[in-house]
Motif scaffolding. Structure first.
Motif, PDB file in Angstrom:
ATOM      1  N   GLU A 248      54.331  28.824  40.264  1.00 32.04           N
ATOM      2  CA  GLU A 248      53.351  28.338  41.242  1.00 32.04           C
ATOM      3  C   GLU A 248      54.036  27.700  42.451  1.00 32.04           C
ATOM      4  O   GLU A 248      53.610  26.666  42.959  1.00 32.04           O
ATOM      5  CB  GLU A 248      52.365  27.381  40.579  1.00 32.04           C
ATOM      6  CG  GLU A 248      51.553  28.044  39.484  1.00 32.04           C
ATOM      7  CD  GLU A 248      50.612  27.103  38.763  1.00 32.04           C
ATOM      8  OE1 GLU A 248      50.665  25.881  38.993  1.00 32.04           O
ATOM      9  OE2 GLU A 248      49.807  27.612  37.964  1.00 32.04           O
ATOM     10  N   TYR A 249      55.136  28.321  42.873  1.00 34.70           N
ATOM     11  CA  TYR A 249      55.884  27.909  44.060  1.00 34.70           C
ATOM     12  C   TYR A 249      56.398  26.475  43.966  1.00 34.70           C
ATOM     13  O   TYR A 249      56.508  25.778  44.966  1.00 34.70           O
ATOM     14  CB  TYR A 249      55.044  28.103  45.322  1.00 34.70           C
ATOM     15  CG  TYR A 249      54.725  29.568  45.576  1.00 34.70           C
ATOM     16  CD1 TYR A 249      55.513  30.321  46.421  1.00 34.70           C
ATOM     17  CD2 TYR A 249      53.653  30.188  44.942  1.00 34.70           C
ATOM     18  CE1 TYR A 249      55.234  31.670  46.638  1.00 34.70           C
ATOM     19  CE2 TYR A 249      53.369  31.535  45.141  1.00 34.70           C
ATOM     20  CZ  TYR A 249      54.165  32.264  46.004  1.00 34.70           C
ATOM     21  OH  TYR A 249      53.903  33.586  46.203  1.00 34.70           O
ATOM     22  N   SER A 250      56.726  26.041  42.754  1.00 36.31           N
ATOM     23  CA  SER A 250      57.164  24.656  42.567  1.00 36.31           C
ATOM     24  C   SER A 250      58.657  24.516  42.277  1.00 36.31           C
ATOM     25  O   SER A 250      59.160  23.396  42.241  1.00 36.31           O
ATOM     26  CB  SER A 250      56.371  24.012  41.422  1.00 36.31           C
ATOM     27  OG  SER A 250      56.624  24.687  40.209  1.00 36.31           O
ATOM     28  N   LEU A 251      59.363  25.645  42.059  1.00 35.18           N
ATOM     29  CA  LEU A 251      60.787  25.576  41.732  1.00 35.18           C
ATOM     30  C   LEU A 251      61.611  26.380  42.730  1.00 35.18           C
ATOM     31  O   LEU A 251      61.145  27.361  43.299  1.00 35.18           O
ATOM     32  CB  LEU A 251      61.037  26.122  40.317  1.00 35.18           C
ATOM     33  CG  LEU A 251      60.343  25.399  39.174  1.00 35.18           C
ATOM     34  CD1 LEU A 251      60.636  26.104  37.854  1.00 35.18           C
ATOM     35  CD2 LEU A 251      60.772  23.943  39.105  1.00 35.18           C
ATOM     36  N   ILE A 252      62.837  25.959  42.918  1.00 38.96           N
ATOM     37  CA  ILE A 252      63.774  26.660  43.795  1.00 38.96           C
ATOM     38  C   ILE A 252      64.463  27.741  42.973  1.00 38.96           C
ATOM     39  O   ILE A 252      65.016  27.460  41.909  1.00 38.96           O
ATOM     40  CB  ILE A 252      64.819  25.684  44.367  1.00 38.96           C
ATOM     41  CG1 ILE A 252      64.121  24.585  45.162  1.00 38.96           C
ATOM     42  CG2 ILE A 252      65.841  26.419  45.223  1.00 38.96           C
ATOM     43  CD1 ILE A 252      65.040  23.438  45.520  1.00 38.96           C
ATOM     44  N   THR A 253      64.453  28.970  43.463  1.00 40.01           N
ATOM     45  CA  THR A 253      65.043  30.075  42.714  1.00 40.01           C
ATOM     46  C   THR A 253      66.565  30.085  42.856  1.00 40.01           C
ATOM     47  O   THR A 253      67.115  29.599  43.845  1.00 40.01           O
ATOM     48  CB  THR A 253      64.494  31.428  43.193  1.00 40.01           C
ATOM     49  OG1 THR A 253      64.919  31.661  44.525  1.00 40.01           O
ATOM     50  CG2 THR A 253      62.975  31.476  43.114  1.00 40.01           C
ATOM     51  N   LEU A 254      67.235  30.644  41.846  1.00 39.54           N
ATOM     52  CA  LEU A 254      68.691  30.759  41.883  1.00 39.54           C
ATOM     53  C   LEU A 254      69.143  31.617  43.065  1.00 39.54           C
ATOM     54  O   LEU A 254      70.164  31.338  43.688  1.00 39.54           O
ATOM     55  CB  LEU A 254      69.213  31.342  40.571  1.00 39.54           C
ATOM     56  CG  LEU A 254      69.011  30.462  39.340  1.00 39.54           C
ATOM     57  CD1 LEU A 254      69.419  31.210  38.069  1.00 39.54           C
ATOM     58  CD2 LEU A 254      69.791  29.172  39.466  1.00 39.54           C
TER      59      LEU A 254
ATOM     60  N   LEU B 238      69.015  20.188  45.286  1.00 38.10           N
ATOM     61  CA  LEU B 238      68.300  21.288  44.640  1.00 38.10           C
ATOM     62  C   LEU B 238      66.938  20.908  44.086  1.00 38.10           C
ATOM     63  O   LEU B 238      66.136  21.783  43.782  1.00 38.10           O
ATOM     64  CB  LEU B 238      69.174  21.889  43.542  1.00 38.10           C
ATOM     65  CG  LEU B 238      70.479  22.482  44.056  1.00 38.10           C
ATOM     66  CD1 LEU B 238      71.306  22.999  42.895  1.00 38.10           C
ATOM     67  CD2 LEU B 238      70.226  23.578  45.061  1.00 38.10           C
ATOM     68  N   GLY B 239      66.669  19.656  43.941  1.00 38.47           N
ATOM     69  CA  GLY B 239      65.355  19.278  43.428  1.00 38.47           C
ATOM     70  C   GLY B 239      65.078  19.933  42.099  1.00 38.47           C
ATOM     71  O   GLY B 239      65.825  19.770  41.147  1.00 38.47           O
ATOM     72  N   PHE B 240      64.043  20.720  42.053  1.00 36.04           N
ATOM     73  CA  PHE B 240      63.648  21.381  40.812  1.00 36.04           C
ATOM     74  C   PHE B 240      64.093  22.837  40.852  1.00 36.04           C
ATOM     75  O   PHE B 240      63.539  23.651  41.577  1.00 36.04           O
ATOM     76  CB  PHE B 240      62.132  21.281  40.611  1.00 36.04           C
ATOM     77  CG  PHE B 240      61.680  19.864  40.451  1.00 36.04           C
ATOM     78  CD1 PHE B 240      61.825  19.216  39.228  1.00 36.04           C
ATOM     79  CD2 PHE B 240      61.136  19.172  41.521  1.00 36.04           C
ATOM     80  CE1 PHE B 240      61.418  17.904  39.074  1.00 36.04           C
ATOM     81  CE2 PHE B 240      60.732  17.855  41.375  1.00 36.04           C
ATOM     82  CZ  PHE B 240      60.874  17.216  40.148  1.00 36.04           C
TER      83      PHE B 240
END
Length: 63
Positions: free
Chosen positions: A30-36, A9-11
Motif C-alpha cells: 500500500e505504498y508504505s515501504l521503500i523497495t530494494l 531508508l525508513g521502512f
C-alpha cells in the motif's frame, strides 16, 4: 574534498525479492515501504554524481 551521503531508508521492503517488480511491491505494501530497487537506484545515483553537486533535503531548508 570528500563528502558524506546518507540514505535514510525508513521502512524498507526487505522481505521482498529484488527481482519482484517495484509496482507489485508498492501495491502489496500500500505504498508504505521503500523497495530494494529504489535503494539500489539511489546508491547508483550517489556513486555517479560528481563532487560538483550539492544535493540536500528540501524539507531541511530553513530558507
Amino acid at each position: 574534498m570528500n563528502g558524506i551521503s546518507v540514505l535514510n531508508l525508513g521502512f524498507l521492503a526487505s522481505e521482498y525479492e529484488i527481482y519482484k517488480s517495484t509496482q507489485d511491491v508498492l501495491k502489496e505494501t500500500e505504498y508504505s515501504l521503500i523497495t530494494l530497487t529504489e535503494v539500489i537506484q539511489a546508491i547508483h545515483f550517489i556513486i555517479l554524481t560528481s563532487q560538483a553537486n550539492c544535493i540536500k533535503d528540501p524539507d531541511a531548508y530553513d530558507g
